[in-house]
Design a protein around this motif. Structure first.
Motif, short mmCIF file in Angstrom:
data_model
loop_
_atom_site.label_atom_id
_atom_site.label_comp_id
_atom_site.label_asym_id
_atom_site.label_seq_id
_atom_site.Cartn_x
_atom_site.Cartn_y
_atom_site.Cartn_z
N ASN A 1 16.72 -14.26 -17.14
CA ASN A 1 17.04 -14.29 -18.58
C ASN A 1 18.27 -13.45 -18.90
OD1 ASN A 1 14.83 -15.97 -19.10
ND2 ASN A 1 13.46 -14.23 -19.39
N GLY A 2 19.27 -13.53 -18.02
CA GLY A 2 20.53 -12.84 -18.24
C GLY A 2 20.56 -11.39 -17.79
N LEU A 3 19.44 -10.86 -17.29
CA LEU A 3 19.37 -9.45 -16.90
C LEU A 3 19.17 -9.32 -15.39
CD1 LEU A 3 16.99 -8.09 -19.69
CD2 LEU A 3 19.49 -7.93 -19.60
N PRO A 4 20.02 -8.53 -14.70
CA PRO A 4 19.78 -8.27 -13.28
C PRO A 4 18.39 -7.66 -13.09
CG PRO A 4 21.96 -7.51 -13.93
CD PRO A 4 21.23 -7.87 -15.20
N THR A 5 17.62 -8.23 -12.18
CA THR A 5 16.22 -7.83 -12.01
C THR A 5 15.90 -7.64 -10.54
OG1 THR A 5 15.60 -9.10 -13.98
CG2 THR A 5 13.82 -8.48 -12.47
N LYS A 6 15.39 -6.48 -10.17
CA LYS A 6 14.95 -6.25 -8.79
C LYS A 6 13.55 -6.83 -8.61
CE LYS A 6 17.66 -2.10 -7.79
NZ LYS A 6 18.52 -2.82 -6.83
N ILE A 7 13.39 -7.63 -7.56
CA ILE A 7 12.08 -8.17 -7.25
C ILE A 7 11.41 -7.22 -6.26
CG2 ILE A 7 10.78 -10.11 -6.31
CD1 ILE A 7 13.11 -11.92 -7.05
N LEU A 8 10.34 -6.60 -6.70
CA LEU A 8 9.56 -5.68 -5.87
C LEU A 8 8.19 -6.31 -5.68
CD1 LEU A 8 10.55 -2.36 -7.70
CD2 LEU A 8 11.56 -3.32 -5.62
N GLY A 9 8.01 -6.98 -4.56
CA GLY A 9 6.80 -7.78 -4.42
C GLY A 9 6.05 -7.55 -3.13
N THR A 10 5.04 -8.38 -2.94
CA THR A 10 4.18 -8.30 -1.77
C THR A 10 3.94 -9.71 -1.24
OG1 THR A 10 2.25 -8.39 -3.23
CG2 THR A 10 2.98 -6.21 -2.52
N ALA A 11 3.73 -9.80 0.08
CA ALA A 11 3.33 -11.06 0.70
C ALA A 11 1.81 -11.10 0.73
CB ALA A 11 3.90 -11.17 2.11
N ASN A 12 1.24 -12.17 0.21
CA ASN A 12 -0.20 -12.22 0.01
C ASN A 12 -0.80 -13.50 0.58
OD1 ASN A 12 -0.49 -9.91 -2.27
ND2 ASN A 12 1.33 -11.13 -2.64
N HIS A 13 -1.80 -13.34 1.43
CA HIS A 13 -2.55 -14.50 1.89
C HIS A 13 -3.57 -14.88 0.81
CE1 HIS A 13 -0.94 -14.72 6.01
NE2 HIS A 13 -0.74 -13.42 5.82
N GLN A 14 -4.11 -16.08 0.92
CA GLN A 14 -4.89 -16.62 -0.18
C GLN A 14 -6.31 -16.05 -0.24
OE1 GLN A 14 -4.05 -20.66 -1.51
NE2 GLN A 14 -6.20 -21.15 -1.24
N ASP A 15 -6.77 -15.43 0.84
CA ASP A 15 -8.15 -14.95 0.85
C ASP A 15 -8.31 -13.66 0.05
OD1 ASP A 15 -6.57 -13.62 2.71
OD2 ASP A 15 -8.27 -13.11 3.97
N PHE A 16 -9.57 -13.31 -0.21
CA PHE A 16 -9.90 -12.11 -0.96
C PHE A 16 -11.20 -11.55 -0.40
CE2 PHE A 16 -10.96 -9.40 -4.54
CZ PHE A 16 -9.71 -9.03 -5.05
N ALA A 17 -11.34 -10.24 -0.47
CA ALA A 17 -12.52 -9.58 0.10
C ALA A 17 -13.81 -10.19 -0.43
CB ALA A 17 -12.48 -8.09 -0.22
N ALA A 18 -14.73 -10.44 0.48
CA ALA A 18 -16.10 -10.92 0.20
C ALA A 18 -16.20 -12.40 -0.13
CB ALA A 18 -16.76 -10.10 -0.91
N VAL A 19 -15.08 -13.04 -0.48
CA VAL A 19 -15.16 -14.46 -0.85
C VAL A 19 -14.33 -15.36 0.05
CG1 VAL A 19 -15.69 -13.98 -3.27
CG2 VAL A 19 -13.30 -14.23 -2.56
N GLY A 20 -13.57 -14.78 0.97
CA GLY A 20 -12.72 -15.61 1.83
C GLY A 20 -11.65 -16.32 1.03
N VAL A 21 -11.45 -17.61 1.33
CA VAL A 21 -10.42 -18.36 0.60
C VAL A 21 -10.98 -19.07 -0.63
CG1 VAL A 21 -8.97 -18.71 2.62
CG2 VAL A 21 -10.73 -20.40 2.07
#
Length: 220
Positions: A33-53
């Protein structure tokens, strides 16, 4: 969107939409949107604790809000398309998504992902593959074909195409943006990834390509 046949109503779907502008510039990086923006992110697999995918939709919102609490504004869907609930949550939470295809050369999978997800404003980059999944019978030609496919299917949204594969880096890369997996590389090698020999000699701070660091641990 309503599907009908003659006067018969068959189905309908409601597609939320958002408005934003993005661009990727070698000199200032990602612009939102016209503003320089640093992307500070994470790589995430689709699973989650206790529920799998089999992740309930509400946990997608919970996950993104927790990531935002420690300063994250980016989410990489490692290493395949995630479900639509995640993307809806990212749209609502203002999280920038790096949407990743599973394997280089899989045109049908790339097409399905883009057609399903291209209306999500949270997606700011398409990725065709990750590391060894970029290997194919003809790596560069397959990558070029998938990039062309992405631009054909998503021509108006300003999203570049890339891949987390260091052999694609350098001036001859088939990708729009370099995704550098900088695991233990030296500063000199990192610089050579984004500059030609002439640029190294003339100006050691001028990148020749837009770049995203996708693994940064161990840079020395």
């Amino acid at each position: 969107v309503v599907l009908s046949s003659g006067t018969a109503y068959l189905d309908n779907v409601s597609v939320p939409c958002g408005v934003r502008t993005i661009s990727w510039k070698p000199d200032i990086g990602f612009v939102l949107n016209g503003l320089p923006t640093k992307i500070l992110g994470t790589a995430n697999h689709q699973d989650f604790a206790a529920v799998g995918v089999a992740v309930p939709d509400h946990l997608q919102v919970h996950r993104l809000r927790k990531l935002k609490e420690f300063g994250s504004n980016g989410f990489r869907t490692a290493h395949n398309p995630h479900n639509e609930a995640l993307l809806h949550a990212a749209d609502q939470e203002g999280v920038l998504v790096w949407a990743e295809n599973h394997r280089n050369g899989q045109d049908d999978e790339m097409e399905v992902m883009i057609k399903r997800d291209r209306n999500h404003p949270s997606i700011v980059i398409w990725s065709i593959c990750n590391e060894n999944l970029c290997h194919s019978d003809n790596i560069v030609e397959d990558a070029k074909r998938l990039k062309a496919l992405a631009h054909r299917l998503d021509p108006a949204m300003g999203r570049p195409v890339s891949a987390n594969y260091n052999d694609f880096n350098g001036n001859q890369t088939p990708m729009d943006v370099l995704l550098v997996s900088a695991r233990g590389i030296s500063a000199g090698r990192f610089l050579r990834m984004c500059q030609s020999t002439e640029e190294l000699e003339e100006n050691k701070s001028t990148p020749c390509k837009r770049m995203v660091m996708c693994h940064s641990h161990g840079v020395r």
